[in-house]
Design a protein around this motif. Sequence first.
Motif, PDB file in Angstrom:
ATOM      1  N   VAL A  21       0.778  -1.168  -0.114  1.00 47.71           N
ATOM      2  CA  VAL A  21       0.193   0.010  -0.270  1.00 47.71           C
ATOM      3  C   VAL A  21       0.820   1.157  -0.014  1.00 47.71           C
ATOM      4  O   VAL A  21       0.635   2.272  -0.767  1.00 47.71           O
ATOM      5  N   VAL A  22       2.003   1.408   0.908  1.00 44.67           N
ATOM      6  CA  VAL A  22       2.806   2.270   0.728  1.00 44.67           C
ATOM      7  C   VAL A  22       3.461   2.697  -0.515  1.00 44.67           C
ATOM      8  O   VAL A  22       3.686   3.674  -0.941  1.00 44.67           O
ATOM      9  N   ALA A  23       3.831   1.639  -1.200  1.00 48.80           N
ATOM     10  CA  ALA A  23       4.480   1.497  -2.632  1.00 48.80           C
ATOM     11  C   ALA A  23       3.565   2.169  -3.433  1.00 48.80           C
ATOM     12  O   ALA A  23       3.750   2.985  -4.269  1.00 48.80           O
ATOM     13  N   GLY A  24       2.254   1.633  -3.476  1.00 45.72           N
ATOM     14  CA  GLY A  24       0.896   2.264  -4.359  1.00 45.72           C
ATOM     15  C   GLY A  24       0.981   3.619  -3.982  1.00 45.72           C
ATOM     16  O   GLY A  24       0.657   4.419  -5.220  1.00 45.72           O
ATOM     17  N   VAL A  25       0.947   4.272  -2.850  1.00 44.41           N
ATOM     18  CA  VAL A  25       0.797   5.738  -2.529  1.00 44.41           C
ATOM     19  C   VAL A  25       1.871   6.560  -3.270  1.00 44.41           C
ATOM     20  O   VAL A  25       1.793   7.545  -3.701  1.00 44.41           O
ATOM     21  N   GLU A  26       3.272   5.784  -3.114  1.00 46.98           N
ATOM     22  CA  GLU A  26       4.401   6.508  -3.558  1.00 46.98           C
ATOM     23  C   GLU A  26       4.320   6.801  -4.984  1.00 46.98           C
ATOM     24  O   GLU A  26       4.780   7.650  -5.777  1.00 46.98           O
ATOM     25  N   ALA A  27       3.842   5.498  -5.560  1.00 46.93           N
ATOM     26  CA  ALA A  27       3.736   5.495  -7.315  1.00 46.93           C
ATOM     27  C   ALA A  27       2.866   6.563  -7.524  1.00 46.93           C
ATOM     28  O   ALA A  27       3.064   7.355  -8.644  1.00 46.93           O
ATOM     29  N   PHE A  28       1.670   6.700  -6.989  1.00 45.87           N
ATOM     30  CA  PHE A  28       0.624   7.694  -7.179  1.00 45.87           C
ATOM     31  C   PHE A  28       1.365   9.244  -7.021  1.00 45.87           C
ATOM     32  O   PHE A  28       1.137  10.151  -7.930  1.00 45.87           O
ATOM     33  N   ARG A  29       2.099   9.239  -6.098  1.00 47.44           N
ATOM     34  CA  ARG A  29       2.615  10.752  -5.726  1.00 47.44           C
ATOM     35  C   ARG A  29       3.496  11.167  -6.661  1.00 47.44           C
ATOM     36  O   ARG A  29       3.808  12.278  -6.863  1.00 47.44           O
TER      37      ARG A  29
END
Length: 97
Positions: A21-29
């Motif tokens: 989930v953290v990686a997913g958020v970072e990818a969107f950011r």
Amino acid sequence: MIRHLVLFKLNEGVQRDEPRVVAGVEAFRALPGQIDELRFWECAWNITDRPIAHDFAINSAVEDTDALKRYLEHPAHQAAAGPWREFATWVIADYEF
């Protein structure tokens, strides 16, 4: 201009601090620096705790429907959105403003 809104709901048992989930958020950011079509971009976790609330939101804007199509098909967008299928569901709204 087209506003592109996305609301994500984490699947049952999925936590915000899980590495995927953290990686997913970072990818969107990271998307604003990778996709020229984006004219506006913000994303963040929901700060309220209500049963009907979603967990994460994206609020973005592009020039027109052609730009929206290019954004949605862009490899960086596909790479960022793809992993979310494993741990969340979402709803979208696209409208002119």
